[in-house]
Design a protein around this motif. Structure first.
Motif, PDB file in Angstrom:
ATOM      1  N   GLU A 238       0.855  -1.196   0.000  1.00 31.26           N
ATOM      2  CA  GLU A 238       0.000   0.000   0.000  1.00 31.26           C
ATOM      3  C   GLU A 238       0.883   1.235   0.000  1.00 31.26           C
ATOM      4  OE1 GLU A 238      -3.589   0.218   2.286  1.00 31.26           O
ATOM      5  OE2 GLU A 238      -3.429  -1.877   2.865  1.00 31.26           O
ATOM      6  N   GLU A 240       1.144   5.530  -0.837  1.00 32.14           N
ATOM      7  CA  GLU A 240       0.365   6.757  -0.928  1.00 32.14           C
ATOM      8  C   GLU A 240       1.238   7.892  -1.437  1.00 32.14           C
ATOM      9  OE1 GLU A 240      -1.518   7.554   2.822  1.00 32.14           O
ATOM     10  OE2 GLU A 240      -2.934   5.900   2.567  1.00 32.14           O
ATOM     11  N   ASP A 317      -4.041   6.960  -3.331  1.00 28.46           N
ATOM     12  CA  ASP A 317      -3.650   5.687  -2.726  1.00 28.46           C
ATOM     13  C   ASP A 317      -3.504   4.619  -3.805  1.00 28.46           C
ATOM     14  OD1 ASP A 317      -4.073   7.150  -0.447  1.00 28.46           O
ATOM     15  OD2 ASP A 317      -5.944   6.148   0.109  1.00 28.46           O
ATOM     16  N   PHE A 319      -1.971   0.432  -4.950  1.00 23.36           N
ATOM     17  CA  PHE A 319      -1.440  -0.890  -4.668  1.00 23.36           C
ATOM     18  C   PHE A 319      -0.295  -1.135  -5.652  1.00 23.36           C
ATOM     19  CE2 PHE A 319      -6.007  -1.489  -3.455  1.00 23.36           C
ATOM     20  CZ  PHE A 319      -5.793  -1.646  -2.099  1.00 23.36           C
ATOM     21  N   ASN A 329      -5.966   2.831  -6.046  1.00 23.19           N
ATOM     22  CA  ASN A 329      -7.057   2.437  -5.156  1.00 23.19           C
ATOM     23  C   ASN A 329      -8.118   3.527  -5.127  1.00 23.19           C
ATOM     24  OD1 ASN A 329      -8.666   1.266  -3.202  1.00 23.19           O
ATOM     25  ND2 ASN A 329      -7.343   1.874  -1.503  1.00 23.19           N
TER      26      ASN A 329
END
Length: 373
Positions: A238, A240, A317, A319, A329
């Motif tokens: 994850e 950001e 965000d 992946f 995301n």
């Protein structure tokens, strides 16, 4: 004769609201209020109570932070506030059993609102009608940025990569329940079931067995009648990225990237991992990514920002899969501003401290036109 002293711009920080993210909005607003330089700005805290009333809030009488044991703050002001539109929009305060009085002209609103009835274009529309400048995305961008179904449709239309997904509305379920179940099954397992228009991980369930789908849908529907079911990004990291709008016609700028690593015991980046003691989550900033992957994430962040026609700021965000594949995301048009929030932490790692970040957002809002842009 001395020249009159220029009036400080009046910034109304608006927070709270009717959504499930009321308390998170309060916490974010407390940080923003503390960061605004009182020598440069006249700051007015305006809370929206959970029943929708606008009130003049005194942050000293209501700790806008998590209390002992994770107790959540709420708006507690008693004096009603109205926004009077016009050439010089003003705040009018109506104390109980007293004559209303004008608090003064509002130069800009900082809407530290999360979720429906605030972040979703409703408040932005009111401010547009009142002719008030404000921080952040406009009406359409805010609405699409809150509704994950339409956000993903815009991303797909712009050719941006997203995970496979299906939406489930009450009408879909009533008309073709079996078809909905088939479409969800076609995504493969596991899937994540989430409210289409909520944030802060409220109402999200990871489903590893289709026998648990109904319970997950019920949990999501407690927050929103429209539900999104999305394929899980198994094995992905994850990541950001923060985006700030360029000043004037300058290019938008991106922050250092961050990776979220959630502690064992959390099936995903849930509410507790986001907002409760920091041992639940580790943040690596800058994220340890190959240069080409990091460049792709930064470029896609700007592309997503522009696909939604965002203004001011956004957090994007992602992946990132082991093979280097990058998938968007979602975009947060008003990301969290709490002490644990990723957006200000990424910018701090990029050399922009919290007060400078907040000041830049206010200056961006003051510099833009009201109305159609």
């Amino acid at each position: 004769m001395s020249e009159p002293t220029a009036r400080r711009p009046r910034v109304a920080v608006v927070f709270g609201g009717r959504s499930a993210e009321h308390s998170i909005s309060c916490i974010s607003a407390g940080s923003v209020i503390a960061a605004l330089d009182p020598e440069r700005y006249d700051v007015v805290p305006v809370g929206i109570a959970q029943d929708g009333r606008w009130v003049l809030e005194d942050p000293s009488s209501n700790r806008l932070e998590l209390g002992p044991g994770g107790a959540l703050p709420t708006v507690q002001g008693e004096e009603s506030v109205q926004l009077s539109p016009g050439a010089s929009p003003e705040l009018v305060v109506s104390p109980a059993d007293e004559v209303p009085h004008v608090l003064g002209e509002v130069d800009v609103v900082f809407p530290v609102m999360h979720g429906p009835f605030g972040q979703d274009g409703t408040l932005q529309g009111l401010l547009e009608m009142a002719g008030v400048r404000y921080v952040g995305a406009g009406v359409l961008s805010s609405a699409v940025g809150t509704d994950k179904q339409f956000m993903k449709r815009l991303f797909e239309a712009a050719g941006l990569p997203v995970l496979p997904w299906v939406s489930v509305t009450p009408r879909d379920w009533a008309r073709d329940e079996a078809g909905v179940r088939r479409r969800v099954a076609d995504l493969g397992l596991p899937v994540f079931v989430k409210p289409a228009r909520a944030g802060s991980s409220f109402g999200i369930t990871r489903v590893d067995d289709l026998a648990d789908l109904d319970a997950a849908l019920d949990e999501a529907r407690r927050h929103d009648p429209k539900v999104l079911v999305e394929a899980a990004a198994v094995g992905a990291r994850e990541i950001e990225c923060g985006v700030l709008a360029g000043e004037g016609h300058d290019d938008h700028v991106t922050s250092a990237l961050a990776e979220i690593r959630v502690a064992e015991g959390h099936a995903f980046y849930d509410f507790e991992a986001k907002y409760l003691p920091e041992e639940n989550t580790a943040l690596d900033v800058p994220a340890d990514l190959p240069d080409d992957v990091a460049a792709r994430v930064s470029a896609l962040s700007v592309a997503a920002f522009e696909a939604l026609d965002c203004e001011g700021l956004a957090r994007v965000d992602f992946f990132v899969f082991p093979d280097g594949r990058v998938v968007i995301n979602e975009v947060e048009t008003m990301p969290g501003f709490t002490s644990l929030s990723m957006f200000p932490r990424m910018w701090a790692a990029s050399g922009v401290d919290y007060p400078t970040l907040v000041d830049r957002l206010v200056r961006l809002a003051l510099a833009r036109d009201v109305g159609l842009r």
